[in-house]
Design an enzyme around this catalytic site. Structure first.
Site, short mmCIF file in Angstrom:
data_model
loop_
_atom_site.label_atom_id
_atom_site.label_comp_id
_atom_site.label_asym_id
_atom_site.label_seq_id
_atom_site.Cartn_x
_atom_site.Cartn_y
_atom_site.Cartn_z
N ASP A 276 3.52 -11.09 -3.39
CA ASP A 276 4.95 -11.03 -3.13
C ASP A 276 5.42 -12.46 -2.81
O ASP A 276 4.62 -13.38 -2.62
CB ASP A 276 5.29 -10.05 -1.99
CG ASP A 276 6.75 -9.59 -2.06
OD1 ASP A 276 7.54 -10.20 -2.80
OD2 ASP A 276 7.11 -8.62 -1.36
C1 NOJ Z 1 10.36 -9.85 -2.14
C2 NOJ Z 1 10.30 -8.37 -2.19
O1 NOJ Z 1 9.47 -7.88 -1.15
C3 NOJ Z 1 9.77 -7.83 -3.50
O2 NOJ Z 1 9.84 -6.44 -3.49
C4 NOJ Z 1 10.53 -8.44 -4.63
O3 NOJ Z 1 10.12 -7.88 -5.86
C5 NOJ Z 1 10.31 -9.93 -4.61
N1 NOJ Z 1 10.84 -10.47 -3.36
C6 NOJ Z 1 10.97 -10.65 -5.78
O4 NOJ Z 1 12.32 -10.71 -5.61
#
Ligand code: NOJ
Length: 742
Positions: A276
């Protein structure tokens, strides 16, 4: 006490192939390319960049082979940037373009929690397919969905993005979403790669506070939290994202047990793992990595193939390989996993968008599918007979959510456009509803508004009407990532608004549009009917009118428990019984005499102030029809582990309105090598039944579905007695029993 026989259930026999059958052309392609790559180019394939730098600098990095993927890029420059990758980098490897397309691209569907209330895999699959169709025509080839985090805590803002509290439901709907995004073939021009996230446990953040630590023991992980992930990977999910949380002290982006043993060795996952956003470099803040170099070492060895944003691989892997701290085998495997998915997406054949093709965005088919999804996602929680409304009634439209075009789209709708949102107010201006006489007085400008200055106007408006529709809830920004709450009552002066409307003596329909299950017990006395909508998307307003006017019959059921008080959290239907389960005759705070001597007050597990029950249980939802369950039959009251039990019942529509009932199958394993949940969902079906008619519902339950990780952490069916229910929700239903023999 009954004897319990343990039956070893061959785990491999229930894991259907998790991978696309090895396509030798694909493997040859990947291996050939890998052989041509320098170490620096391999590391480049492990790097994902957020598009927040000047275009020239990004292109220079692409030319040098330093970027594999981008996210948040403006679709209008995707062709240009792919051209740089394909024509100007040494090996011409195309980029995989990622974006958070969580519940629709331009045509926005209900938030995932809403879609889960439909208990309808077809609705979810269609929604994802439409999102993929609209996105791929813009050059997006990868979405970061479905989110499969089991959430038992409505304070956690990301409950909005979840498919609810139940692992079976989330697994069925998550797999449907994967099928919808990916279609039959990832290279089709209406397919994009799915990404199951967040691996794992993120929804169990302590206190419901986003990013907080979790403490889920391995057995609970396997029996609950991992289930939807395994199912969605079996359905072919191409990629997986690690989560932000540390579980039992180990941050997910550094957890080799999960990423290597469970994901690769046990589940045979052959797609790629992405971290993430900065979840790798955040291991420094966790206190799990000393510095950015340490981050790169830990994550590469743990099995994170691609790094989102934080760029430690680009900076340090070369040195780590030279120092033998990361092996070439680790790097090659990561790159193989990534190239494989790019190959499957057909990117090596054609990475470009055909800009001459007519768009499908906002096509009538897409809008009607979004409307259908919003209809099936709404849950009728209360109705004293005021619904459905009659067209001749004059209605007062009140409340901040009656016309909140931005907020109705919900969290994660980067690409949704509020000028396309059909709010309830706008729905009344369409040809279909323009015959309805209405007066509009919002009363509050937005959900947090606590200025009651317009309440007298509200009351005057209501007095001139036959019925008041009060639209309350939450702005989109109050749920979703990083938006946790410690108080989940209606915010601002919305409860006061309901009271003011009720004080007119007119019937009140409370329509909630929110991102989470709110604590609405205190509001129920002021509403004659309650229709609950998790942010319903582009077509929500029309769907709501369809339901309020009986053009559609509500059918949604709750995918999460609604608590009475925030302090009851976590409260979920599939809990263990405890040694002192609450009885019906619990003593509440008002019953305690003054200066009462120390006592254990009934000796059971409940709250003195809010009792033992939630406000609405998992699986609950009303309809304009009424259904009667009878004639429960089992194919056999005794079965072996290789058998399948067939359960049938008759469901009668006892009303004079045609309707759809979501019939649920629950079981309880009475005695286990560990304490078992009091109920577990094992099946559900949507059955449409005409007024006055009956239908037989049939569930096939393979005994293998009763397997769980017991005391020895092996997946087995344990012989013994089980209860089984065919039910309208997780509390009621008709019950039978059976025995599983060795
Ligand atoms: C953080 C989020 O937790 C995740 O779910 C998301 O896909 C990513 N950022 C990308 O934006």
């Amino acid at each position: 006490m009954k004897t319990k026989f343990l039956i070893l259930f061959c785990a491999t026999s229930i894991i259907t192939s998790c991978t696309t059958p090895t396509d030798s052309k694909e493997e040859h392609f990947v291996e050939d390319l890998l052989r041509k790559m320098t170490l620096a180019e391999k590391i480049g394939q492990m790097n994902q960049l957020n598009f927040d730098q000047p275009l020239d600098s990004v292109k220079a990095q692409i030319r040098r082979g330093e970027i594999s993927s981008m996210l948040n890029i403006d679709p209008t420059i995707i062709n240009e940037i792919q051209k740089t990758a394909v024509e100007e980098s040494r090996l011409g490897i195309p980029l995989i373009i990622g974006r958070d397309i969580i519940h629709g691209y331009k045509t926005v569907f209900p938030i995932p929690l809403g879609q889960a209330a439909s208990f309808n895999p077809e609705i979810v699959e269609t929604g994802a397919h439409i999102a993929a169709t609209e996105a791929r025509e813009q050059g997006i080839t990868w979405t970061f969905a479905p989110m499969l985090d089991i959430s038992r805590d409505a304070r956690w803002g990301r409950i909005a993005e979840s498919l609810g509290e139940d692992p079976y439901l989330a697994g069925e709907l998550g797999s449907a979403m994967v099928r919808g995004f990916q279609g039959d073939n990832l290279s089709d021009n209406n397919a994009i790669a799915a990404c199951v996230k967040h691996f794992v446990g993120y929804g169990a953040a302590e206190g419901g506070r986003d990013y907080n630590s979790t403490n889920i023991p391995e057995r609970l992980l396997r029996n609950v939290y991992l289930i939807p992930f395994q199912k969605s990977i079996e359905a072919g999910a191409a990629t997986l994202m690690t989560s932000f949380n540390d579980n039992d002290g180990i941050p997910a982006s550094g957890n080799d047990f999960l990423l290597r043993k469970v994901l690769r060795d046990e589940w045979n996952f052959d797609g790629f793992v992405v971290s993430d956003w900065c979840s790798m470099s955040e291991m420094i803040a966790h206190g799990y990595a000393a510095d950015r170099k340490d981050v790169a070492r830990i994550s590469a060895n743990a099995g994170v193939d691609m790094e989102m944003v934080s760029q430690t691989y680009i900076d340090y892997i070369e040195g780590l390989v030279a120092e033998n701290k990361v092996s070439m085998q680790v790097i090659d495997d990561a790159v193989r996993n990534i190239l494989r998915i790019k190959y499957r997406l057909g990117l090596f054949d054609n990475p470009y968008i055909d800009t001459t093709k007519a768009t499908t965005i906002y096509s009538d088919k897409h809008l009607q599918a979004a409307r259908r999804a919003a209809v099936e996602s709404a849950i009728l929680l209360k109705n004293n007979g005021i619904l459905p409304l009659k067209p001749e009634q004059t209605i007062a439209i009140i409340g901040p959510m009656a016309h909140a075009p931005h907020d109705q789209l919900g969290t994660w709708s980067f690409d949704g456009e509020k000028n396309r949102t059909v709010t309830p107010l706008r729905a009344l201006q369409t040809d279909e509803y323009k015959h309805i006489k209405y007066r509009y007085e919002a009363g509050l400008d937005y959900s947090r508004d606590s200025d009651i200055k317009n309440f007298s106007k509200v009351k005057a408006t209501v007095k001139q009407s036959d019925v008041a529709l009060v639209f309350v809830g939450e702005e989109a920004i109050l749920s979703g990532e990083a938006h946790s709450l410690s108080n989940i009552n209606l915010i601002g002066a919305q409860s006061e608004l309901l009271k003011a409307v009720k004080s007119t003596g007119k019937p009140v329909v409370m329509v909630v549009i929110a991102g989470r299950p709110l604590t609405i017990e205190r509001d129920l006395p002021y509403a004659d009917a309650v229709l609950y909508n998790f942010h319903p998307g582009t077509m929500g307003g029309l769907a709501i009118m369809d339901l309020l006017y009986g053009k559609e019959n509500p059918s949604g059921k709750l995918p999460v428990t609604f608590v009475r008080e925030v302090g009851q959290i976590p409260m979920y239907y599939n809990h263990n019984n405890t040694g002192r389960p609450a009885q019906d005759w619990i003593t509440l705070i008002k019953d305690i005499p003054l200066e009462a001597p120390q006592t254990s007050l009934g000796n059971t597990s409940f709250y003195l102030d809010s009792g033992k029950d939630p406000l609405f249980v998992f699986g609950y939802g009303l309809s304009y029809s009424t259904f009667e369950y009878s004639d429960f039959r089992l194919s056999s009251h005794e079965a072996g582990i290789n058998d399948t039990i067939t359960a049938t019942a008759t469901i009668k529509n006892t009303s004079n309105t045609d309707g759809t009932e979501i019939v649920q199958l629950y079981v309880r394993d009475l005695v286990g090598s560990i304490a078992r949940p009091i109920k577990e969902l094992k099946g559900f079906q949507r059955i449409s039944i005409k007024a006055g008619e009956s239908k037989t519902v049939t569930f096939k339950l393979p005994v293998s579905e009763l397997a769980f990780y017991g005391k020895d952490l092996l997946k087995k069916v344990e012989a013994g007695e089980f209860d089984i229910w065919i039910a309208p929700n997780s509390k009621e239903g008709i019950k039978e029993s059976f025995v599983i023999t060795e």
